[in-house]
Design a protein around this motif. Structure first.
Motif, short mmCIF file in Angstrom:
data_model
loop_
_atom_site.label_atom_id
_atom_site.label_comp_id
_atom_site.label_asym_id
_atom_site.label_seq_id
_atom_site.Cartn_x
_atom_site.Cartn_y
_atom_site.Cartn_z
N ASP A 1 0.80 -1.22 0.30
CA ASP A 1 0.36 0.01 -0.03
C ASP A 1 0.89 1.70 -0.22
OD1 ASP A 1 -2.32 1.62 0.66
OD2 ASP A 1 -1.46 2.28 2.69
N VAL A 2 0.22 2.24 -0.30
CA VAL A 2 1.29 3.75 -0.56
C VAL A 2 0.70 5.18 0.15
CG1 VAL A 2 2.46 5.24 -1.96
CG2 VAL A 2 1.80 2.76 -3.62
N LEU A 3 -0.44 4.90 0.73
CA LEU A 3 -0.50 6.49 0.81
C LEU A 3 -0.93 5.46 2.53
CD1 LEU A 3 -3.98 7.03 -1.16
CD2 LEU A 3 -1.48 8.12 -0.75
N GLY A 4 -0.60 6.08 3.39
CA GLY A 4 -0.38 5.83 4.95
C GLY A 4 0.53 5.53 4.99
N THR A 5 0.96 4.03 4.48
CA THR A 5 2.06 2.43 4.89
C THR A 5 3.50 3.43 3.84
OG1 THR A 5 0.51 1.35 3.83
CG2 THR A 5 2.90 0.33 4.36
N MET A 6 3.63 4.10 2.91
CA MET A 6 4.77 4.41 2.20
C MET A 6 4.91 5.88 2.21
SD MET A 6 6.38 1.56 1.79
CE MET A 6 8.00 1.79 0.61
N VAL A 7 4.18 6.67 2.76
CA VAL A 7 4.09 7.86 2.57
C VAL A 7 3.17 8.64 4.16
CG1 VAL A 7 5.13 8.58 0.26
CG2 VAL A 7 2.59 8.50 0.57
N ASP A 8 3.80 10.00 4.44
CA ASP A 8 2.44 9.91 4.76
C ASP A 8 1.20 11.18 5.12
OD1 ASP A 8 1.56 11.34 7.85
OD2 ASP A 8 3.48 13.22 8.06
N GLU A 9 0.38 10.42 4.58
CA GLU A 9 -0.38 10.96 3.54
C GLU A 9 -1.25 12.16 4.54
OE1 GLU A 9 -4.66 9.88 1.55
OE2 GLU A 9 -3.66 8.68 3.22
N PRO A 10 -1.78 11.90 5.96
CA PRO A 10 -2.69 12.70 6.96
C PRO A 10 -1.02 14.17 7.10
CG PRO A 10 -2.67 10.55 7.75
CD PRO A 10 -1.90 10.59 6.98
N GLY A 11 0.04 13.85 7.52
CA GLY A 11 0.89 14.66 7.46
C GLY A 11 0.83 15.56 6.28
N GLY A 12 0.88 14.67 5.38
CA GLY A 12 1.42 16.37 3.84
C GLY A 12 0.49 16.65 3.47
N LEU A 13 -1.09 16.28 3.92
CA LEU A 13 -2.28 17.12 3.63
C LEU A 13 -2.37 18.08 4.82
CD1 LEU A 13 -5.12 14.06 3.03
CD2 LEU A 13 -4.58 15.36 1.01
N ARG A 14 -1.86 17.88 6.13
CA ARG A 14 -2.17 18.33 6.90
C ARG A 14 -1.36 20.32 6.57
NH1 ARG A 14 -1.24 15.76 10.57
NH2 ARG A 14 -3.58 15.71 11.71
N ALA A 15 -0.04 19.73 5.94
CA ALA A 15 1.20 21.21 4.95
C ALA A 15 0.26 21.51 4.41
CB ALA A 15 1.99 20.46 5.18
N ALA A 16 -0.62 20.74 3.62
CA ALA A 16 -0.76 21.68 2.51
C ALA A 16 -1.66 22.38 2.77
CB ALA A 16 -1.42 20.46 1.77
N VAL A 17 -3.02 22.59 3.89
CA VAL A 17 -3.60 23.06 4.04
C VAL A 17 -3.29 23.99 5.09
CG1 VAL A 17 -6.02 22.89 5.90
CG2 VAL A 17 -5.63 21.15 4.55
N ARG A 18 -2.64 24.01 6.02
CA ARG A 18 -2.09 24.61 6.24
C ARG A 18 -1.26 25.52 5.67
NH1 ARG A 18 1.32 22.06 8.91
NH2 ARG A 18 0.72 21.22 10.72
N GLU A 19 -0.47 25.18 4.69
CA GLU A 19 -0.34 26.95 3.64
C GLU A 19 -1.67 26.71 2.89
OE1 GLU A 19 2.01 26.02 -1.35
OE2 GLU A 19 2.01 24.03 -0.13
N ALA A 20 -2.27 26.59 2.62
CA ALA A 20 -3.70 27.30 1.70
C ALA A 20 -4.14 28.77 2.62
CB ALA A 20 -4.78 26.34 1.24
N VAL A 21 -3.93 28.09 3.93
CA VAL A 21 -4.88 28.74 5.09
C VAL A 21 -4.06 29.41 6.17
CG1 VAL A 21 -6.88 29.00 6.02
CG2 VAL A 21 -6.73 27.47 4.52
N PRO A 22 -2.90 29.79 5.51
CA PRO A 22 -2.08 30.50 6.69
C PRO A 22 -1.82 31.14 7.78
CG PRO A 22 -1.72 31.49 4.65
CD PRO A 22 -2.67 30.63 4.89
N ASP A 23 -3.25 31.37 7.76
CA ASP A 23 -4.06 32.20 8.86
C ASP A 23 -4.22 31.38 10.03
OD1 ASP A 23 -2.67 34.63 8.15
OD2 ASP A 23 -4.76 35.25 7.29
N ALA A 24 -4.48 30.21 9.89
CA ALA A 24 -5.48 29.16 10.34
C ALA A 24 -4.59 28.73 11.64
CB ALA A 24 -6.16 28.38 10.16
N ASP A 25 -5.50 28.21 12.56
CA ASP A 25 -4.74 27.67 13.74
C ASP A 25 -4.76 26.03 14.26
OD1 ASP A 25 -7.28 27.34 14.98
OD2 ASP A 25 -7.04 28.44 16.43
N ALA A 26 -4.07 25.48 14.99
CA ALA A 26 -3.64 24.13 15.33
C ALA A 26 -4.94 23.60 14.17
CB ALA A 26 -2.62 23.72 15.81
N ALA A 27 -6.10 23.87 15.58
CA ALA A 27 -6.91 22.93 15.74
C ALA A 27 -7.79 23.53 14.42
CB ALA A 27 -7.79 24.03 16.65
N SER A 28 -8.18 24.50 13.19
CA SER A 28 -8.78 24.97 12.87
C SER A 28 -8.06 23.67 11.70
CB SER A 28 -8.63 26.75 12.04
OG SER A 28 -8.74 27.31 13.54
#
Length: 230
Positions: free
Chosen positions: A13-40
């Protein structure tokens, strides 16, 4: 695991097994919405994940015609944008393609290369063809063959997805080992007769008390040692 000498191919399997899917998506959301706090950011990530899971389940249950991961990711990105008040179309489009830029776990690249010297290694992912191609290039994952569930027009754990790997491996299912950080994925592989190995990751779906996988390892280096003795 006993009897590892009869394994002729290893499927990951690739997503989650070989790559950090949640971490990568979280970083992408943070990049898209830079003013959002961690909870948001966590809340927006949940919006994404719940949409993807819901739509894949609808497809599996026959409630929606097949749509590949690029389509569903774009829908998820629009939902996140709507919730966050994000209107920049360039930022929304970059968010929609975040799954192409997920980073590998620390042991993924080297362990895959080590194992590939001894056995055929295949990737089997719910990611669509384009996403999987770009993701493998970004993460540095080098397969003998990478297979997308898009070729079966279904999503794991549908049996036809695992049969893609079995057909490609060209050997009986009991000689093919499926490796994943998700117990649900391994149960799907077991249903078509494949051998199974659970690898622990900070994310994923841990085995339940009733799961009986052939191997449970703390990381991919341990898996390679179990399979090759090196």
């Amino acid at each position: 695991m006993s009897g590892t000498g009869d394994i002729e191919a290893v499927v990951f399997d690739v997503l989650g097994t070989m790559v950090d899917e949640p971490g990568g998506l979280r970083a992408a959301v943070r990049e898209a919405v830079p003013d959002a706090d961690a909870a948001s950011v966590d809340s927006l990530l949940t919006v994404w994940q719940e949409h993807v899971e819901h739509e894949q389940r609808r497809i599996e249950d026959g409630g929606r015609a097949y749509a590949n991961s690029e389509v569903i990711d774009r829908e998820a990105a629009r939902r996140v944008a709507g919730r966050a008040g994000l209107t920049d179309p360039v930022a929304v489009e970059r968010l929609a393609t975040a799954s192409r830029r997920l980073d590998p776990w620390a042991d993924s690249v080297d362990a895959l290369a080590r194992l590939a010297r001894s056995l055929p290694v295949l990737g089997l992912s719910n990611a669509g063809r384009v996403t999987l191609l770009r993701l493998d290039a970004h993460a540095g994952l080098r397969w003998h063959l990478a297979l997308s569930a898009e070729d079966a027009r279904a999503y794991k754990p549908a049996p036809e997805v695992y049969r893609l790997a079995l057909d490609a491996a060209g050997c009986p299912p009991e000689r093919v080992l499926m490796v994943a950080a998700h117990a649900w994925d391994l149960r799907g592989a077991q249903a078509v007769g494949m051998r199974t190995a659970y690898v622990e990751r900070p994310v994923g779906d841990p085995p339940g008390a009733s799961d009986t996988f052939d191997l449970r390892v703390g990381g991919l280096d341990e898996l390679v040692t179990a399979l090759t003795g090196t």
